[in-house]
Design an enzyme around this catalytic site. Structure first.
Site, PDB file in Angstrom:
ATOM      1  N   ARG A 117       0.079 -11.999   0.739  1.00  0.00           N
ATOM      2  CA  ARG A 117      -1.206 -11.279   0.800  1.00  0.00           C
ATOM      3  C   ARG A 117      -1.338 -10.362  -0.407  1.00  0.00           C
ATOM      4  O   ARG A 117      -0.354 -10.014  -1.054  1.00  0.00           O
ATOM      5  CB  ARG A 117      -1.276 -10.410   2.064  1.00  0.00           C
ATOM      6  CG  ARG A 117      -1.207 -11.239   3.334  1.00  0.00           C
ATOM      7  CD  ARG A 117      -1.696 -10.469   4.540  1.00  0.00           C
ATOM      8  NE  ARG A 117      -0.954  -9.246   4.745  1.00  0.00           N
ATOM      9  CZ  ARG A 117      -1.502  -8.058   5.026  1.00  0.00           C
ATOM     10  NH1 ARG A 117      -2.807  -7.936   5.126  1.00  0.00           N
ATOM     11  NH2 ARG A 117      -0.750  -6.987   5.209  1.00  0.00           N
ATOM     12  N   TYR A 173       4.931   7.873  -0.143  1.00  0.00           N
ATOM     13  CA  TYR A 173       4.676   6.732  -1.030  1.00  0.00           C
ATOM     14  C   TYR A 173       5.004   7.100  -2.488  1.00  0.00           C
ATOM     15  O   TYR A 173       5.640   6.324  -3.211  1.00  0.00           O
ATOM     16  CB  TYR A 173       3.204   6.337  -0.879  1.00  0.00           C
ATOM     17  CG  TYR A 173       2.783   5.079  -1.583  1.00  0.00           C
ATOM     18  CD1 TYR A 173       2.909   3.841  -0.961  1.00  0.00           C
ATOM     19  CD2 TYR A 173       2.209   5.117  -2.851  1.00  0.00           C
ATOM     20  CE1 TYR A 173       2.493   2.683  -1.591  1.00  0.00           C
ATOM     21  CE2 TYR A 173       1.788   3.962  -3.489  1.00  0.00           C
ATOM     22  CZ  TYR A 173       1.929   2.745  -2.853  1.00  0.00           C
ATOM     23  OH  TYR A 173       1.506   1.600  -3.479  1.00  0.00           O
ATOM     24  N   PRO A 207       1.037  -0.604 -10.947  1.00  0.00           N
ATOM     25  CA  PRO A 207      -0.391  -0.895 -10.813  1.00  0.00           C
ATOM     26  C   PRO A 207      -1.184   0.380 -10.526  1.00  0.00           C
ATOM     27  O   PRO A 207      -0.671   1.311  -9.898  1.00  0.00           O
ATOM     28  CB  PRO A 207      -0.465  -1.835  -9.601  1.00  0.00           C
ATOM     29  CG  PRO A 207       0.938  -2.273  -9.325  1.00  0.00           C
ATOM     30  CD  PRO A 207       1.817  -1.168  -9.831  1.00  0.00           C
ATOM     31  N   ILE A 211      -1.709  -8.296  -3.732  1.00  0.00           N
ATOM     32  CA  ILE A 211      -1.149  -8.500  -5.079  1.00  0.00           C
ATOM     33  C   ILE A 211      -0.045  -9.549  -5.035  1.00  0.00           C
ATOM     34  O   ILE A 211       0.052 -10.408  -5.914  1.00  0.00           O
ATOM     35  CB  ILE A 211      -0.595  -7.159  -5.633  1.00  0.00           C
ATOM     36  CG1 ILE A 211      -1.733  -6.172  -5.924  1.00  0.00           C
ATOM     37  CG2 ILE A 211       0.221  -7.402  -6.900  1.00  0.00           C
ATOM     38  CD1 ILE A 211      -1.253  -4.787  -6.347  1.00  0.00           C
ATOM     39  N   ALA A 263       6.947  -5.938  -1.800  1.00  0.00           N
ATOM     40  CA  ALA A 263       6.582  -5.504  -0.444  1.00  0.00           C
ATOM     41  C   ALA A 263       6.370  -3.994  -0.400  1.00  0.00           C
ATOM     42  O   ALA A 263       7.211  -3.237  -0.884  1.00  0.00           O
ATOM     43  CB  ALA A 263       7.689  -5.899   0.536  1.00  0.00           C
ATOM     44  N   GLN A 322       0.281  11.577  -0.099  1.00  0.00           N
ATOM     45  CA  GLN A 322       1.223  10.460  -0.256  1.00  0.00           C
ATOM     46  C   GLN A 322       2.617  10.911  -0.686  1.00  0.00           C
ATOM     47  O   GLN A 322       3.236  10.264  -1.527  1.00  0.00           O
ATOM     48  CB  GLN A 322       0.701   9.479  -1.300  1.00  0.00           C
ATOM     49  CG  GLN A 322      -0.366   8.514  -0.793  1.00  0.00           C
ATOM     50  CD  GLN A 322      -0.475   7.296  -1.683  1.00  0.00           C
ATOM     51  OE1 GLN A 322      -0.526   7.427  -2.899  1.00  0.00           O
ATOM     52  NE2 GLN A 322      -0.506   6.114  -1.085  1.00  0.00           N
ATOM     53  N   THR A 353       1.672   1.721   3.097  1.00  0.00           N
ATOM     54  CA  THR A 353       1.301   3.139   3.009  1.00  0.00           C
ATOM     55  C   THR A 353       1.246   3.729   4.418  1.00  0.00           C
ATOM     56  O   THR A 353       0.924   3.020   5.382  1.00  0.00           O
ATOM     57  CB  THR A 353      -0.094   3.341   2.361  1.00  0.00           C
ATOM     58  OG1 THR A 353      -1.048   2.527   3.058  1.00  0.00           O
ATOM     59  CG2 THR A 353      -0.105   2.998   0.893  1.00  0.00           C
TER      60      THR A 353
END
Ligand code: CAA
Length: 240
Positions: free
Chosen positions: A12, A147, A177, A14, A83, A144, A86
């Site tokens: 799924r 993350y 990215p 990217i 993989a 975040q 968030t």
């Protein structure tokens, strides 16, 4: 012989585009997924790309999967640690579970799969590892801490492992990215996302293809002199 490539989270977003691009580049791709078997089945049918289910955050599951891939296809020579999840929340509301889930899936998975493939890459004197970091690991992002810490960790991990791989023709690079048009980014509240897009000099969200192109470049046999680097693909949003 076509080289064997494992792309985690490869069915799924990217990851799916990375799987397609590596297939077009002549690699034998195995795309892993953790839970969404319907999406994985649709992907496998549409693309004729092999899929495998395991949780990249779980060492024992990774170990079993790497052994199965070796048996069915051969040793993994190209590893794309893509993989990621968030669990965004401000610090005051973030739970320990949200922290652990993101660290284990996004960063722990890099350890698991590199640990389980690196020795065979060393023996074969060939390996191409690409770890998918993030602009938010470089610049931080409100809401975040989990993350950003995991992605920032990926950037350090990459530079350390690149030093270990260099003399064995194993390159280890990261791609950072920016905001790419995927389900993950579509989950950002629309008013927040609007403000983020307004700050991208190129004037649009990234496309998964923009990232996949970088992976093909970094995993080419000829790319042996590129190691320990971070390729930012973010439309100019953060120049680092
Ligand atoms: N800067 C300053 N303040 C901000 C802010 C920002 N960027 N974002 C939110 N706030 C403020 C809000 O205005 C609010 O302030 P008040 O309490 O004074 O009104 C406060 O933070 C708390 O907001 P919420 O009550 O909405 O708190 P929440 O925990 O429910 O949600 C959030 C906050 C999680 C940060 C939410 O705004 C959000 O999801 N933001 C987007 C985060 C983001 O960009 N995630 C990237 C996902 S995509 C990805 O990660 C891929 C990649 O690699 C790029």
């Amino acid at each position: 012989m076509s080289r064997i490539a494992l792309v985690t989270g490869g069915t799924r977003g990217i990851g799916a585009e990375i799987s397609r691009a590596l297939t077009r580049a002549g690699r034998t791709v195995i795309a892993s997924y953790a839970h969404n078997s319907r999406a994985a089945d649709d992907f496998a049918r549409a693309e004729s790309i092999h899929t495998i289910q395991f949780d990249a955050a779980d060492y024992a599951e990774c170990e079993a999967a790497v052994a199965r891939i070796a048996e069915d296809f051969g040793p993994i020579e190209i590893l794309v640690n893509n993989a990621g999840i968030t669990r965004d929340r401000v610090m005051a509301k973030m739970t320990r579970d949200m922290w652990d889930a993101v660290i284990d899936t996004n960063l722990g998975s890099c350890f698991n799969l590199c640990r389980l493939t690196f020795e065979s890459m060393r023996t074969r004197k060939f390996g191409r590892i690409v770890n998918i970091g993030s602009i938010n690991g470089q610049a931080g992002q409100y809401g975040q801490v989990n993350y950003a810490a995991a992605k920032s960790g990926i950037h350090g991990f990459t530079k350390a492992l690149a030093q270990e791989g260099a003399k064995f023709n194993i390159t280890v690079n990261a791609i950072a990215p920016g905001y790419v048009d995927t389900d993950m980014v579509r989950a950002v509240p629309p008013d927040v996302l609007e403000k983020i897009v307004a700050k991208i000099p190129v004037g649009r969200l990234g496309r998964a293809e923009d990232i996949a192109r970088g992976v093909v470049f970094l995993t080419a046999d000829e790319a042996e002199f590129v190691t320990g680097s971070t390729l930012s693909i973010n439309g100019g949003q953060h120049m680092y």
